[in-house]
Write a protein that holds these residues in place. Structure first.
Motif, PDB file in Angstrom:
ATOM      1  N   GLU A 174      -2.736 -56.184 -23.747  1.00 36.14           N
ATOM      2  CA  GLU A 174      -3.966 -56.955 -23.541  1.00 36.14           C
ATOM      3  C   GLU A 174      -3.667 -58.449 -23.481  1.00 36.14           C
ATOM      4  N   LEU A 215     -11.797 -44.200 -29.765  1.00 32.17           N
ATOM      5  CA  LEU A 215     -11.870 -45.644 -29.583  1.00 32.17           C
ATOM      6  C   LEU A 215     -11.401 -46.030 -28.186  1.00 32.17           C
ATOM      7  N   THR A 216     -11.916 -47.151 -27.690  1.00 32.81           N
ATOM      8  CA  THR A 216     -11.351 -47.710 -26.469  1.00 32.81           C
ATOM      9  C   THR A 216      -9.971 -48.273 -26.800  1.00 32.81           C
ATOM     10  N   THR A 218      -8.911 -51.241 -26.290  1.00 34.03           N
ATOM     11  CA  THR A 218      -9.054 -52.572 -26.897  1.00 34.03           C
ATOM     12  C   THR A 218      -9.469 -52.455 -28.355  1.00 34.03           C
ATOM     13  N   GLU A 219     -10.391 -51.559 -28.649  1.00 33.59           N
ATOM     14  CA  GLU A 219     -10.778 -51.329 -30.045  1.00 33.59           C
ATOM     15  C   GLU A 219      -9.583 -50.865 -30.867  1.00 33.59           C
ATOM     16  N   ALA A 222      -7.067 -53.890 -31.424  1.00 37.49           N
ATOM     17  CA  ALA A 222      -7.574 -54.836 -32.421  1.00 37.49           C
ATOM     18  C   ALA A 222      -7.561 -54.216 -33.816  1.00 37.49           C
ATOM     19  N   SER A 223      -7.906 -52.945 -33.894  1.00 33.02           N
ATOM     20  CA  SER A 223      -7.940 -52.263 -35.191  1.00 33.02           C
ATOM     21  C   SER A 223      -6.540 -52.072 -35.761  1.00 33.02           C
ATOM     22  N   THR A 245     -15.533 -61.672 -30.387  1.00 37.63           N
ATOM     23  CA  THR A 245     -15.176 -60.458 -29.648  1.00 37.63           C
ATOM     24  C   THR A 245     -14.309 -59.544 -30.508  1.00 37.63           C
ATOM     25  N   TYR A 248     -16.564 -57.843 -32.850  1.00 43.04           N
ATOM     26  CA  TYR A 248     -17.331 -56.821 -32.121  1.00 43.04           C
ATOM     27  C   TYR A 248     -16.515 -55.534 -31.978  1.00 43.04           C
ATOM     28  N   HIS A 249     -15.253 -55.673 -31.557  1.00 40.92           N
ATOM     29  CA  HIS A 249     -14.418 -54.483 -31.341  1.00 40.92           C
ATOM     30  C   HIS A 249     -14.115 -53.770 -32.661  1.00 40.92           C
ATOM     31  N   ASN A 252     -17.254 -52.024 -33.937  1.00 36.96           N
ATOM     32  CA  ASN A 252     -17.473 -50.795 -33.171  1.00 36.96           C
ATOM     33  C   ASN A 252     -16.532 -49.689 -33.631  1.00 36.96           C
ATOM     34  N   ALA A 253     -15.270 -50.050 -33.839  1.00 34.46           N
ATOM     35  CA  ALA A 253     -14.288 -49.058 -34.273  1.00 34.46           C
ATOM     36  C   ALA A 253     -14.663 -48.477 -35.631  1.00 34.46           C
TER      37      ALA A 253
END
Length: 271
Positions: A174, A215-216, A218-219, A222-223, A245, A248-249, A252-253
């Motif tokens: 990413e 998860l996506t 990106t999620e 980041a996680s 952002t 946010y990710h 969501n995760a």
């Protein structure tokens, strides 16, 4: 037997990538049976079979099969290109043991001793170095190895390894690939989704480690960093996104995983 072994390899990998897990398992079972049947008078075949079984276990993050000889015993009997890939497997295994300096030593020694370039094992070796350096939080060196892998991959579009290793690369795809090579990044991520779905269907039930599958990418990236103790600001700076952002990710995760603490992310990540 050489043809049968090659067929099993292709069959296992292809079925793993399309989610046909029982067929992939069957192919690996056949290889185990071939290894058990190989005699002492077939050292090269025993070496090749041991290599395949070791590779499958390490790449799926499973325990090594019982009664396999140490890799250094069969390494000299493998052709040079396969020998280099076997050293990638050794470096990857060492990474999984969290001995990142030793893993890097294997990578650097292997790359330094090659007398001719074998693109595929070299790509995979560089990717392990990315994993190691990200674990050591040395992002500049991780980036150097990612770009070295990319330069080897681009001429023949050898991008599969990038997709297969996405979850272990600590958001480096990413951070580097997405802004510079957006179309290639999309293709790599498509490989990630396809490969990881099959990977989890073997890894999770066989190990009891419930690596997140909802998860996506990106999620997940980041996680992974959050689970390793990175702050939101550090993740944002690394992945070239805003702190909001990142929040946010990760939020969501955590909602998807039904957890309330960043510490709980470790249960679902590749750590």
């Amino acid at each position: 037997m050489d043809i049968r072994l090659s067929a099993c390899l292709i069959y296992a990998y292809a079925n793993l990538s399309v989610g046909m897990i029982q067929r992939a398992r069957y192919a690996l079972t056949v290889v185990q049976e071939m290894r058990a049947a190989a005699t002492e008078k077939q050292p090269e075949m025993r070496a090749a079979l041991s290599f395949v079984l070791s590779t499958a276990a390490v790449l799926l993050h499973l325990p090594l099969p019982e009664k396999l000889p140490p890799m250094q015993e069969f390494l000299p009997m493998l052709p040079m290109g396969i020998r280099m890939f076997s050293l990638y497997v050794t470096a990857h295994y060492t990474y999984l043991q969290k001995d990142y300096p030793k893993s890097l030593g294997i990578v650097e020694a292997t790359l330094g001793m090659q007398t001719e370039v074998y693109p595929i094992p070299c790509i995979y070796l560089h990717l392990v170095a990315v994993m190691d350096y990200m674990s050591l939080k040395q992002t500049d060196k991780a980036k150097q190895h990612l770009l070295a892998a990319w330069e080897l991959a681009r001429p023949d579009d050898l991008i599969e390894g990038f997709g297969e290793h996405h979850g272990l690369l600590g958001g480096m795809l990413e951070a580097v690939m997405k802004p510079a090579y957006p179309e290639d990044f999309k293709r790599i991520i498509a490989i990630t989704y396809r490969f990881s779905a099959g990977w989890r269907k073997i890894h999770n039930p066989d190990t009891g480690h419930d690596v997140a599958d909802n998860l996506t990418t990106t999620e997940f990236a980041a996680s992974m960093l959050a689970a390793r103790g990175w702050t939101n600001q550090e993740i944002a700076s690394h992945m070239n996104i805003s702190v909001n952002t990142v929040k946010y990710h990760i939020t969501n995760a955590m909602q998807k995983l039904d957890i309330g603490s960043r510490q709980d992310l470790k249960k679902y990540m590749l750590l």
